[in-house]
Design an enzyme around this catalytic site. Sequence first.
Site, PDB file in Angstrom:
ATOM      1  N   HIS B 160       0.840  -1.206   0.000  1.00  0.00           N
ATOM      2  CA  HIS B 160       0.000   0.000   0.000  1.00  0.00           C
ATOM      3  C   HIS B 160       0.874   1.254   0.000  1.00  0.00           C
ATOM      4  CE1 HIS B 160      -3.543   2.447   1.521  1.00  0.00           C
ATOM      5  NE2 HIS B 160      -2.535   3.202   1.921  1.00  0.00           N
ATOM      6  N   GLU B 161       1.837   1.307   0.912  1.00  0.00           N
ATOM      7  CA  GLU B 161       2.668   2.515   1.028  1.00  0.00           C
ATOM      8  C   GLU B 161       3.511   2.717  -0.223  1.00  0.00           C
ATOM      9  OE1 GLU B 161       2.034   4.648   3.158  1.00  0.00           O
ATOM     10  OE2 GLU B 161       0.758   3.379   4.364  1.00  0.00           O
ATOM     11  N   HIS B 164       1.695   4.237  -3.082  1.00  0.00           N
ATOM     12  CA  HIS B 164       1.538   5.697  -3.053  1.00  0.00           C
ATOM     13  C   HIS B 164       2.642   6.364  -3.887  1.00  0.00           C
ATOM     14  CE1 HIS B 164      -1.885   6.346  -0.526  1.00  0.00           C
ATOM     15  NE2 HIS B 164      -1.387   5.694   0.502  1.00  0.00           N
ATOM     16  N   TYR B 175      -4.349  14.399  -3.064  1.00  0.00           N
ATOM     17  CA  TYR B 175      -4.715  13.682  -1.835  1.00  0.00           C
ATOM     18  C   TYR B 175      -5.833  14.398  -1.092  1.00  0.00           C
ATOM     19  CZ  TYR B 175      -3.619  10.202   1.689  1.00  0.00           C
ATOM     20  OH  TYR B 175      -3.663   9.116   2.543  1.00  0.00           O
ATOM     21  N   GLU B 184      -6.041   6.437  -2.375  1.00  0.00           N
ATOM     22  CA  GLU B 184      -6.040   5.449  -1.299  1.00  0.00           C
ATOM     23  C   GLU B 184      -6.502   4.076  -1.804  1.00  0.00           C
ATOM     24  OE1 GLU B 184      -5.183   4.869   1.791  1.00  0.00           O
ATOM     25  OE2 GLU B 184      -4.011   6.688   1.616  1.00  0.00           O
ATOM     26  N   ASP B 257      -9.933  13.720   7.581  1.00  0.00           N
ATOM     27  CA  ASP B 257      -9.245  12.691   6.797  1.00  0.00           C
ATOM     28  C   ASP B 257      -9.031  13.166   5.353  1.00  0.00           C
ATOM     29  OD1 ASP B 257      -8.149  10.129   6.211  1.00  0.00           O
ATOM     30  OD2 ASP B 257     -10.098   9.433   5.520  1.00  0.00           O
ATOM     31  N   HIS B 262      -9.605   7.972   3.351  1.00  0.00           N
ATOM     32  CA  HIS B 262      -9.599   6.579   3.824  1.00  0.00           C
ATOM     33  C   HIS B 262     -11.010   6.068   4.092  1.00  0.00           C
ATOM     34  CE1 HIS B 262      -5.495   7.966   4.931  1.00  0.00           C
ATOM     35  NE2 HIS B 262      -5.166   6.743   4.585  1.00  0.00           N
TER      36      HIS B 262
END
Lengths: 106, 342
Positions: B160-161, B164, B175, B184, B257, B262
């Site tokens: 996931h990271e 990005h 974002y 996301e 958020d 998310h």
Amino acid sequence: MHVELKTEGGVAFFPGLARPFVLEVTALSAEDAERLACLVEECGFFDREEAAPAARRGADAREYVLTIEVEGTRRRTLRLRDPVAPDLELLLDFVRTKERESRPRR
Amino acid sequence: MNCILPPYIARSIAQNGSAAQRERALRLLSVDGTLRALRAAAPRRVPMVLAAPEAERRRTVYTAKNTQTLPGTVVRSEGEGPTGDPAVDEAYDGLGATWDLYWEAYARNSIDDEGLGLDATVHFGRAYDNAFWNGRQMVFGDGDDDLFRRFTIAIDIIGHELTHGVTEDEAGLRYFMQPGALNESVSDVFGSLVKQRTLDQTADQADWLIGAGLFTPKVSGTALRSMKAPGTAYDDPVLGKDPQPDHWSRYVRTLEDNGGVHINSGIPNKAFYFVAAGIGGYAWEKAGRIWYETLRDPEVRASSGFKTFARRTAANALRLYGPTSGEEQVVREAWGQVGIDL
């Protein structure tokens, strides 16, 4: 002294952790109250510029909105972003530890 | 319309084949009118790709020694054996599994498609219960041991990271609000695909959870998110209830958020799940390729919302698999099932 911390961002959004955490120094032990006062003093909290968020690259990093108020005299809000400067990190860790300790026991 | 070699294979040959193979592949790409061919012909990439040696993983894992200093001290570099520190070794393996997915399934050479080294820092901060991408590297905390365990424990979070970084390099989805929720979601999609490929799971065998194993036993929940059933991952006295919607009609309008990035990612996450389940087999092969090509599609821009992204997934399914193969129809129906009609 009154401390308020709102944590934003992170790899997920948790409604229960998004609420501001409020810490009243009167609720702390004498030792903890002294420790907090030292941390606030040592990092020069009230003399720091309210930091603007870093340039918007990256994702999932945390931001912290930390407000400290000394009754009737001083009040300041700092906006911090990971990685946090070492002297502020100690203060933030202290407040976050108190937030964890305040959670309901299971 | 379809060229003899699928563009991704032609591109792989252009990168790795013999001189004669490269010449033929580049000729094919030069007459291929697809978006990928147009991108492959872009001056930024081609000379570098041709000059590059065989793509290889270049991983470096650092430790911050429980400070917030980045990147910290090197503890494991590419080719070195396990250290015995689970966070270090999980990060190293997770970076490898992510690099492998992008290279072996999509012929992408690392985050920037130009062989960028993969850097990760573990043991970040004290009781730090998060993981993030800072624009240059991945960062993982040890968790607070109250709610969260160490963040390297979930390989899909590593994927996931890192994704990005891929998104930043490609569509650059802003974002915030819908583009942020897509950003996301793309990270969840490829994070989940890293996990599924590591476990050799087909779409019907996968759990479609994001971050399973992160919670301590004290938490009432299974994971951070569920792509198959958004909104059901946790319901806990401290964390609250999983707020993800699974349908456009329940899109959450909020300024928290970053505008619900998310939260509303649940909608495109579920669409991807429907596509993967509808096509069947290994999700990274066709469903993943459709999403990857869409992430690289020049018509998907930093400000693109759900509808644009959805339309381009259908267009890319058609381009990749043709009008009679059924994939495009599956994609259209999947978006329809989450309330986004194409």
